[in-house]
Design a protein around this motif. Structure first.
Motif, PDB file in Angstrom:
ATOM      1  N   LEU A  30       0.827  -1.214   0.000  1.00 55.43           N
ATOM      2  CA  LEU A  30       0.000   0.000   0.000  1.00 55.43           C
ATOM      3  C   LEU A  30       0.860   1.262   0.000  1.00 55.43           C
ATOM      4  CD1 LEU A  30      -2.745  -1.171   2.493  1.00 55.43           C
ATOM      5  CD2 LEU A  30      -3.050  -0.742   0.055  1.00 55.43           C
ATOM      6  N   ALA A  31       1.951   1.256   0.769  1.00 52.86           N
ATOM      7  CA  ALA A  31       2.824   2.434   0.848  1.00 52.86           C
ATOM      8  C   ALA A  31       3.521   2.701  -0.481  1.00 52.86           C
ATOM      9  CB  ALA A  31       3.852   2.247   1.956  1.00 52.86           C
ATOM     10  N   ASP A  32       3.867   1.642  -1.206  1.00 50.56           N
ATOM     11  CA  ASP A  32       4.493   1.822  -2.521  1.00 50.56           C
ATOM     12  C   ASP A  32       3.538   2.484  -3.507  1.00 50.56           C
ATOM     13  OD1 ASP A  32       6.849   0.695  -1.626  1.00 50.56           O
ATOM     14  OD2 ASP A  32       6.460  -1.271  -2.498  1.00 50.56           O
ATOM     15  N   ASN A  33       2.255   2.403  -3.213  1.00 52.35           N
ATOM     16  CA  ASN A  33       1.226   3.020  -4.061  1.00 52.35           C
ATOM     17  C   ASN A  33       0.444   4.068  -3.268  1.00 52.35           C
ATOM     18  OD1 ASN A  33       1.330   1.256  -6.582  1.00 52.35           O
ATOM     19  ND2 ASN A  33       1.236  -0.247  -4.937  1.00 52.35           N
ATOM     20  N   SER A  34       1.137   4.805  -2.430  1.00 56.93           N
ATOM     21  CA  SER A  34       0.514   5.766  -1.522  1.00 56.93           C
ATOM     22  C   SER A  34      -0.448   6.703  -2.243  1.00 56.93           C
ATOM     23  CB  SER A  34       1.612   6.577  -0.835  1.00 56.93           C
ATOM     24  OG  SER A  34       1.052   7.539   0.006  1.00 56.93           O
ATOM     25  N   GLY A  35      -1.661   6.785  -1.696  1.00 59.65           N
ATOM     26  CA  GLY A  35      -2.678   7.660  -2.248  1.00 59.65           C
ATOM     27  C   GLY A  35      -3.455   7.058  -3.404  1.00 59.65           C
ATOM     28  N   LYS A  36      -2.971   5.936  -3.923  1.00 59.32           N
ATOM     29  CA  LYS A  36      -3.632   5.280  -5.053  1.00 59.32           C
ATOM     30  C   LYS A  36      -4.448   4.095  -4.556  1.00 59.32           C
ATOM     31  CE  LYS A  36       0.263   6.292  -8.068  1.00 59.32           C
ATOM     32  NZ  LYS A  36       1.385   5.675  -8.793  1.00 59.32           N
ATOM     33  N   ILE A  37      -5.456   3.726  -5.336  1.00 56.56           N
ATOM     34  CA  ILE A  37      -6.249   2.543  -5.016  1.00 56.56           C
ATOM     35  C   ILE A  37      -5.447   1.301  -5.407  1.00 56.56           C
ATOM     36  CG2 ILE A  37      -8.351   1.254  -5.524  1.00 56.56           C
ATOM     37  CD1 ILE A  37      -9.655   3.984  -6.197  1.00 56.56           C
ATOM     38  N   ILE A  78      -3.307  -7.010  -3.960  1.00 59.89           N
ATOM     39  CA  ILE A  78      -2.847  -7.198  -2.582  1.00 59.89           C
ATOM     40  C   ILE A  78      -2.744  -8.688  -2.265  1.00 59.89           C
ATOM     41  CG2 ILE A  78      -3.395  -6.857  -0.139  1.00 59.89           C
ATOM     42  CD1 ILE A  78      -4.759  -4.211  -0.966  1.00 59.89           C
ATOM     43  N   CYS A  79      -3.763  -9.448  -2.624  1.00 59.63           N
ATOM     44  CA  CYS A  79      -3.745 -10.898  -2.381  1.00 59.63           C
ATOM     45  C   CYS A  79      -2.582 -11.561  -3.111  1.00 59.63           C
ATOM     46  CB  CYS A  79      -5.068 -11.533  -2.787  1.00 59.63           C
ATOM     47  SG  CYS A  79      -6.419 -11.175  -1.654  1.00 59.63           S
ATOM     48  N   GLU A  80      -2.303 -11.106  -4.316  1.00 65.72           N
ATOM     49  CA  GLU A  80      -1.180 -11.664  -5.069  1.00 65.72           C
ATOM     50  C   GLU A  80       0.151 -11.349  -4.384  1.00 65.72           C
ATOM     51  OE1 GLU A  80       0.716 -11.202  -9.483  1.00 65.72           O
ATOM     52  OE2 GLU A  80      -1.473 -11.256  -9.320  1.00 65.72           O
ATOM     53  N   TRP A  98       0.041 -13.722  -1.114  1.00 66.83           N
ATOM     54  CA  TRP A  98      -0.049 -15.177  -1.223  1.00 66.83           C
ATOM     55  C   TRP A  98       0.457 -15.746  -2.542  1.00 66.83           C
ATOM     56  CZ3 TRP A  98      -4.227 -12.544   1.223  1.00 66.83           C
ATOM     57  CH2 TRP A  98      -4.245 -12.720   2.605  1.00 66.83           C
ATOM     58  N   GLY A  99       0.991 -14.917  -3.407  1.00 69.28           N
ATOM     59  CA  GLY A  99       1.625 -15.420  -4.612  1.00 69.28           C
ATOM     60  C   GLY A  99       0.702 -15.575  -5.805  1.00 69.28           C
ATOM     61  N   ASP A 100       1.060 -16.525  -6.645  1.00 68.21           N
ATOM     62  CA  ASP A 100       0.418 -16.683  -7.954  1.00 68.21           C
ATOM     63  C   ASP A 100      -1.059 -17.032  -7.913  1.00 68.21           C
ATOM     64  OD1 ASP A 100       2.771 -16.073  -9.212  1.00 68.21           O
ATOM     65  OD2 ASP A 100       3.411 -18.159  -9.397  1.00 68.21           O
ATOM     66  N   ASN A 101      -1.505 -17.737  -6.893  1.00 70.86           N
ATOM     67  CA  ASN A 101      -2.905 -18.151  -6.828  1.00 70.86           C
ATOM     68  C   ASN A 101      -3.587 -17.455  -5.644  1.00 70.86           C
ATOM     69  OD1 ASN A 101      -5.311 -19.419  -7.227  1.00 70.86           O
ATOM     70  ND2 ASN A 101      -4.613 -21.440  -6.587  1.00 70.86           N
ATOM     71  N   PRO A 102      -3.912 -16.165  -5.803  1.00 71.56           N
ATOM     72  CA  PRO A 102      -4.430 -15.402  -4.669  1.00 71.56           C
ATOM     73  C   PRO A 102      -5.927 -15.558  -4.416  1.00 71.56           C
ATOM     74  CG  PRO A 102      -4.205 -13.966  -6.553  1.00 71.56           C
ATOM     75  CD  PRO A 102      -3.725 -15.326  -6.980  1.00 71.56           C
ATOM     76  N   PHE A 103      -6.604 -16.374  -5.211  1.00 76.24           N
ATOM     77  CA  PHE A 103      -8.059 -16.453  -5.118  1.00 76.24           C
ATOM     78  C   PHE A 103      -8.497 -17.202  -3.866  1.00 76.24           C
ATOM     79  CE2 PHE A 103      -6.883 -16.135  -9.594  1.00 76.24           C
ATOM     80  CZ  PHE A 103      -7.455 -14.905  -9.865  1.00 76.24           C
ATOM     81  N   HIS A 122      -6.587  -9.251   8.066  1.00 76.65           N
ATOM     82  CA  HIS A 122      -5.312  -8.520   8.144  1.00 76.65           C
ATOM     83  C   HIS A 122      -5.532  -7.010   8.137  1.00 76.65           C
ATOM     84  CE1 HIS A 122      -2.543 -11.878   8.033  1.00 76.65           C
ATOM     85  NE2 HIS A 122      -3.173 -12.382   6.979  1.00 76.65           N
ATOM     86  N   ILE A 123      -6.450  -6.554   7.299  1.00 75.72           N
ATOM     87  CA  ILE A 123      -6.762  -5.119   7.242  1.00 75.72           C
ATOM     88  C   ILE A 123      -7.292  -4.648   8.593  1.00 75.72           C
ATOM     89  CG2 ILE A 123      -8.349  -3.407   6.242  1.00 75.72           C
ATOM     90  CD1 ILE A 123      -6.124  -4.048   4.307  1.00 75.72           C
ATOM     91  N   ARG A 124      -8.188  -5.428   9.195  1.00 78.46           N
ATOM     92  CA  ARG A 124      -8.746  -5.046  10.500  1.00 78.46           C
ATOM     93  C   ARG A 124      -7.640  -4.959  11.552  1.00 78.46           C
ATOM     94  NH1 ARG A 124     -10.012  -8.174  14.577  1.00 78.46           N
ATOM     95  NH2 ARG A 124     -10.166 -10.053  13.324  1.00 78.46           N
TER      96      ARG A 124
END
Length: 133
Positions: free
Chosen positions: A69-76, A82-84, A87-92, A101-103
């Motif tokens: 998130l910090a690398d993309n500060s201010g951006k969506i 984020i999941c990728e 957790w890598g290649d299979n983030p689904f 984690h966000i909470r």
């Protein structure tokens, strides 16, 4: 082997090079990668949140998530990206884990996690981290 050690001990650095190396080392010790948020700071080198006098450690996943998130500060940043990153290649299928984690991150960085001002949810898109300039 003894000859090698004695030759190493006689090795002398140019005083200017020695001074340069010492200054670089001291600056590295002083300069940490800090992100300033509205109510705290994040030290990525130490994986800690600095909130007033309190030092709150970050888990590995929290560290990766906040760094993304910090690398993309201010951006969506989308939920998928984020999941990728976490957790890598299979983030689904990790959306519920991401919400947890966000909470937990909001509990660490926000004064009132129920009404966040630094880590915002953008409905249907993802999350945005608001930093102080």
């Amino acid at each position: 082997m003894d000859a090698y050690i004695s030759n190493w001990q006689s090795f002398r650095l140019n005083p200017l090079i020695w001074l340069f190396l010492m200054l670089c080392f001291q600056m590295e010790m002083v300069l940490h990668f800090l992100i300033r948020l509205i109510q705290c700071q994040i030290d990525f080198e130490r994986a800690e949140v600095l909130k007033g006098e309190e030092i709150i450690p970050l888990t590995a996943k929290e560290h990766i998530l906040l760094k993304t998130l910090a690398d993309n500060s201010g951006k969506i940043v989308t939920v998928d990206s984020i999941c990728e990153a976490l957790w890598g290649d299979n983030p689904f299928g990790y959306e519920n884990s991401l919400n947890t984690h966000i909470r937990r991150i909001r509990e660490k960085i926000e004064s009132n996690p129920s009404t966040p001002v630094s880590l915002l949810t953008v409905k249907g898109l993802g999350y945005r981290l608001i930093t102080k300039e």
